[in-house]
Scaffold this motif. Structure first.
Motif, PDB file in Angstrom:
ATOM      1  N   PRO A  78       0.809  -1.226   0.000  1.00 39.35           N
ATOM      2  CA  PRO A  78       0.000   0.000   0.000  1.00 39.35           C
ATOM      3  C   PRO A  78       0.839   1.271   0.000  1.00 39.35           C
ATOM      4  CG  PRO A  78      -0.360  -1.285   2.037  1.00 39.35           C
ATOM      5  CD  PRO A  78       0.440  -2.136   1.106  1.00 39.35           C
ATOM      6  N   MET A  79       1.939   1.282   0.769  1.00 39.92           N
ATOM      7  CA  MET A  79       2.796   2.481   0.777  1.00 39.92           C
ATOM      8  C   MET A  79       3.437   2.684  -0.592  1.00 39.92           C
ATOM      9  SD  MET A  79       2.713   4.280   3.409  1.00 39.92           S
ATOM     10  CE  MET A  79       2.352   4.281   5.147  1.00 39.92           C
ATOM     11  N   ALA A  80       3.798   1.581  -1.245  1.00 37.94           N
ATOM     12  CA  ALA A  80       4.410   1.684  -2.580  1.00 37.94           C
ATOM     13  C   ALA A  80       3.418   2.292  -3.573  1.00 37.94           C
ATOM     14  CB  ALA A  80       4.862   0.304  -3.058  1.00 37.94           C
ATOM     15  N   TYR A  81       2.144   1.890  -3.464  1.00 36.16           N
ATOM     16  CA  TYR A  81       1.113   2.428  -4.368  1.00 36.16           C
ATOM     17  C   TYR A  81       0.958   3.937  -4.147  1.00 36.16           C
ATOM     18  CZ  TYR A  81      -3.377   2.309  -6.948  1.00 36.16           C
ATOM     19  OH  TYR A  81      -4.401   2.505  -7.842  1.00 36.16           O
ATOM     20  N   VAL A  82       0.890   4.336  -2.881  1.00 43.33           N
ATOM     21  CA  VAL A  82       0.755   5.759  -2.553  1.00 43.33           C
ATOM     22  C   VAL A  82       1.961   6.533  -3.096  1.00 43.33           C
ATOM     23  CG1 VAL A  82       0.768   7.428  -0.644  1.00 43.33           C
ATOM     24  CG2 VAL A  82      -0.710   5.405  -0.514  1.00 43.33           C
ATOM     25  N   VAL A  83       3.156   6.025  -2.802  1.00 43.11           N
ATOM     26  CA  VAL A  83       4.375   6.763  -3.175  1.00 43.11           C
ATOM     27  C   VAL A  83       4.532   6.836  -4.700  1.00 43.11           C
ATOM     28  CG1 VAL A  83       6.904   6.566  -3.129  1.00 43.11           C
ATOM     29  CG2 VAL A  83       5.608   6.505  -1.010  1.00 43.11           C
ATOM     30  N   GLU A  84       4.251   5.749  -5.394  1.00 42.13           N
ATOM     31  CA  GLU A  84       4.338   5.809  -6.866  1.00 42.13           C
ATOM     32  C   GLU A  84       3.322   6.808  -7.421  1.00 42.13           C
ATOM     33  OE1 GLU A  84       4.397   2.314  -9.217  1.00 42.13           O
ATOM     34  OE2 GLU A  84       6.211   1.514  -8.270  1.00 42.13           O
ATOM     35  N   GLN A  85       2.132   6.808  -6.848  1.00 40.73           N
ATOM     36  CA  GLN A  85       1.105   7.746  -7.318  1.00 40.73           C
ATOM     37  C   GLN A  85       1.487   9.206  -7.045  1.00 40.73           C
ATOM     38  OE1 GLN A  85      -1.918   7.645  -8.996  1.00 40.73           O
ATOM     39  NE2 GLN A  85      -1.136   5.668  -9.645  1.00 40.73           N
ATOM     40  N   ALA A  86       2.391   9.389  -6.068  1.00 44.04           N
ATOM     41  CA  ALA A  86       2.855  10.751  -5.768  1.00 44.04           C
ATOM     42  C   ALA A  86       4.131  11.079  -6.541  1.00 44.04           C
ATOM     43  CB  ALA A  86       3.088  10.895  -4.261  1.00 44.04           C
ATOM     44  N   GLY A  87       4.557  10.180  -7.427  1.00 47.53           N
ATOM     45  CA  GLY A  87       5.733  10.446  -8.272  1.00 47.53           C
ATOM     46  C   GLY A  87       7.021   9.866  -7.716  1.00 47.53           C
ATOM     47  N   GLY A  88       6.928   9.031  -6.670  1.00 50.18           N
ATOM     48  CA  GLY A  88       8.123   8.428  -6.078  1.00 50.18           C
ATOM     49  C   GLY A  88       8.340   7.013  -6.556  1.00 50.18           C
ATOM     50  N   ARG A  89       9.128   6.268  -5.815  1.00 50.79           N
ATOM     51  CA  ARG A  89       9.569   4.941  -6.237  1.00 50.79           C
ATOM     52  C   ARG A  89       9.649   4.017  -5.021  1.00 50.79           C
ATOM     53  NH1 ARG A  89      13.144   4.790 -10.936  1.00 50.79           N
ATOM     54  NH2 ARG A  89      14.388   2.896 -10.986  1.00 50.79           N
ATOM     55  N   ALA A  90       9.378   2.729  -5.221  1.00 50.33           N
ATOM     56  CA  ALA A  90       9.436   1.775  -4.098  1.00 50.33           C
ATOM     57  C   ALA A  90       9.972   0.456  -4.611  1.00 50.33           C
ATOM     58  CB  ALA A  90       8.046   1.573  -3.502  1.00 50.33           C
ATOM     59  N   SER A  91      11.029  -0.045  -3.958  1.00 50.37           N
ATOM     60  CA  SER A  91      11.602  -1.315  -4.415  1.00 50.37           C
ATOM     61  C   SER A  91      12.229  -2.062  -3.254  1.00 50.37           C
ATOM     62  CB  SER A  91      12.623  -1.052  -5.527  1.00 50.37           C
ATOM     63  OG  SER A  91      13.897  -0.762  -5.005  1.00 50.37           O
ATOM     64  N   THR A  92      12.675  -3.273  -3.570  1.00 46.40           N
ATOM     65  CA  THR A  92      13.430  -4.033  -2.570  1.00 46.40           C
ATOM     66  C   THR A  92      14.904  -3.650  -2.659  1.00 46.40           C
ATOM     67  OG1 THR A  92      13.895  -5.772  -4.172  1.00 46.40           O
ATOM     68  CG2 THR A  92      11.904  -6.049  -2.828  1.00 46.40           C
ATOM     69  N   GLY A  93      15.218  -2.827  -3.622  1.00 49.11           N
ATOM     70  CA  GLY A  93      16.619  -2.533  -3.966  1.00 49.11           C
ATOM     71  C   GLY A  93      16.936  -3.148  -5.321  1.00 49.11           C
ATOM     72  N   VAL A  94      16.185  -4.222  -5.647  1.00 53.70           N
ATOM     73  CA  VAL A  94      16.413  -4.871  -6.950  1.00 53.70           C
ATOM     74  C   VAL A  94      15.113  -5.114  -7.712  1.00 53.70           C
ATOM     75  CG1 VAL A  94      18.590  -6.021  -6.366  1.00 53.70           C
ATOM     76  CG2 VAL A  94      16.439  -7.158  -5.836  1.00 53.70           C
TER      77      VAL A  94
END
Ligand code: FDP
Length: 343
Positions: free
Chosen positions: A291-307
Motif C-alpha cells: 500500500p505504501m508503494a502504491y501511494v508513493v508511486e502515485q505521488a511520483g516516487g519509487r518503491a523497491s526491494t533494492g532490486v
C-alpha cells in the motif's frame, strides 16, 4: 466540483465525503467510495481511542504473541476488531488480511463477484504507543477476481499492482488520512470539532530528491555490505552532491513515510544477514510495503526491494516480509545502483 473546462478543482477544506462524491473517476465507483468512507469512520474510532488510551486502560501488552512472534498491544487487538467490524458491515468485503490475524477472515455472505479484499495493519508502529508517539493504520484494497471458496487464497494473494485503493491514517498531533485510487494522492486532516476529514494536502507530490534518510541505523552491523555502503555514502559530507543527508527515524512506518512523502528522501527497512527473522527485512508486503508503494508511486516516487519493484512482487504468503527502499525517485534509484553493484 469541476471547472468550466471540465477539470476537477481541489479546494482545501473540502470534506472527505464531498471530495469522494465529486470525484467522477471511473476508478471510484459507489462501492469503493463507501468502503473508503467506512475506513475513515473506523479510523475515527481508533484515533479517539489512541488519544485517550492511557485513561481507559488500553496501553500496554496483552499476553499474546502474534503470527510474526511479536508481542501484541491491547490497542492492536481492539483496533483490529473495530476495523473488521466496520468493513464487514458494508457487505462489500469478502476477505480481510491483517497483521493481527494468522489467517484471513472470509465473509461468505459478502463474497459475490465485485466484492473487495482488504489487507490492513490496524496499528502500525505500535511500539510507540506507550511513549505517546505517533502511530497509524495502513490499508490496501483490491477487487475480487474469482467466485467460490476455492478462489479465496488465489484472490487474496495478489500483486500490489492490482490494488484499486490504498492509503494510511496517521495518528499524530493531528489525525491525517492519505489515500489514492490510482489518480494521484490526497491528504485530509481530521477536524475534531467538526468530526470531519478536511482536504489539507491536495494532489501530493513527493520531491524528486530529498535531504534525509530514515532507517534503524542501530542495525548497521547486521546489514548486507551494499546497504552499509549506501548509508556510508549518504552520511559522508560532500557539498557538490548535497551530502550528508540528515537522519530522521520515528520508528513508526506511517510517520516516517508521511514525512518522506512531504519532504522527500528515503525510508528503508533492509534485509539482515544471518538467516534470522529479518533475512527479508521486517515489514510485511501485503499490508505495509505494497500500500505504501502504491501511494508513493502515485505521488511520483519509487518503491523497491533494492532490486525489484514492490508492486510487481507476487506474494506467496499472507505475512510475507520484504526488504523495502521507498521514497523520492532519484534517492531510491541511487540505492538501486548500489544494489546492482554500479557504485
Ligand atoms: P512496530 O513494530 O512498532 O509496529 O512494522 C512494524 C514497525 O513498527 C514499523 O511501523 C516501523 O517502521 C518498524 O516496525 C520499526 O522497527 P524497528 O523498531 O526494528 O526499527
Amino acid at each position: 466540483m469541476t471547472s468550466d473546462s471540465g477539470q476537477w478543482l481541489l479546494k482545501v477544506g473540502t470534506p472527505l465525503t464531498r471530495h469522494l462524491l465529486e470525484d467522477r473517476s471511473e476508478r471510484l465507483d459507489r462501492d469503493l467510495r463507501t468502503l473508503l468512507l467506512q475506513v475513515g469512520f473506523a479510523a475515527k474510532l481508533i484515533s479517539r481511542e489512541v488519544n485517550r488510551a492511557a485513561l481507559v486502560g488500553k496501553l500496554g501488552y496483552t499476553d499474546e504473541v502474534n503470527v510474526q512472534g511479536e508481542q501484541v498491544k491491547q490497542l492492536d487487538v481492539w483496533a483490529n476488531d473495530v476495523f473488521v467490524t466496520a468493513l464487514k458491515d458494508t457487505h462489500l468485503v469478502c476477505s480481510m488480511v491483517s497483521e493481527e490475524m494468522e489467517e484471513p477472515l472470509h465473509f461468505d455472505r459478502n463474497c459475490v463477484t465485485g466484492s473487495f479484499i482488504v489487507c490492513f495493519d490496524p496499528v502500525d508502529g505500535s511500539s510507540n504507543l506507550d511513549g505517546n508517539g505517533p502511530v497509524g493504520t495502513i490499508f490496501s484494497i483490491r477487487r475480487r477476481q474469482g467466485q467460490g471458496r476455492d478462489h479465496l487464497a488465489a484472490d487474496t494473494l495478489r500483486k500490489g499492482a492490482e490494488q484499486v485503493a490504498a492509503g494510511y491514517l496517521m495518528y499524530g498531533p493531528s489525525t491525517v488520512l492519505v489515500y489514492t485510487v490510482g489518480r494521484g494522492v490526497h491528504g485530509f486532516t481530521f477536524d475534531q470539532m467538526l468530526g470531519e476529514y478536511l482536504l489539507s494536502h491536495p494532489t501530493m507530490r513527493i520531491p524528486q530528491r530529498g535531504r534525509t534518510y530514515s532507517v534503524n541505523q542501530g542495525n548497521y552491523h547486521r546489514w548486507h555490505p551494499e546497504t552499509q555502503r549506501v548509508i556510508d555514502y549518504l552520511s559522508t559530507p560532500d557539498k557538490a552532491t548535497g551530502r550528508p543527508y540528515s537522519l530522521r527515524y520515528v520508528g513508526a512506518m506511517v510517520a516516517d513515510m508521511h514525512r518522506t512523502l512531504l519532504d522527500g528522501g528515503l525510508f528503508m527497512y533492509p534485509a539482515e544477514v544471518g538467516g534470522g527473522t529479518k533475512s527479508q527485512g521486517k515489514l510485511r508486503l501485503m499490508y505495509e510495503a505494497a500500500p505504501m508503494a502504491y501511494v508513493v508511486e502515485q505521488a511520483g516516487g519509487r518503491a523497491s526491494t533494492g532490486v525489484e519493484r514492490i508492486l510487481d512482487i507476487q506474494p506467496s504468503s499472507y505475512h510475507q516480509r520484504v526488504p523495502l527502499v521507498i521514497g523520492s525517485d532519484q534517492d531510491v534509484a541511487l540505492v538501486e545502483e548500489f544494489f546492482r553493484g554500479q557504485r
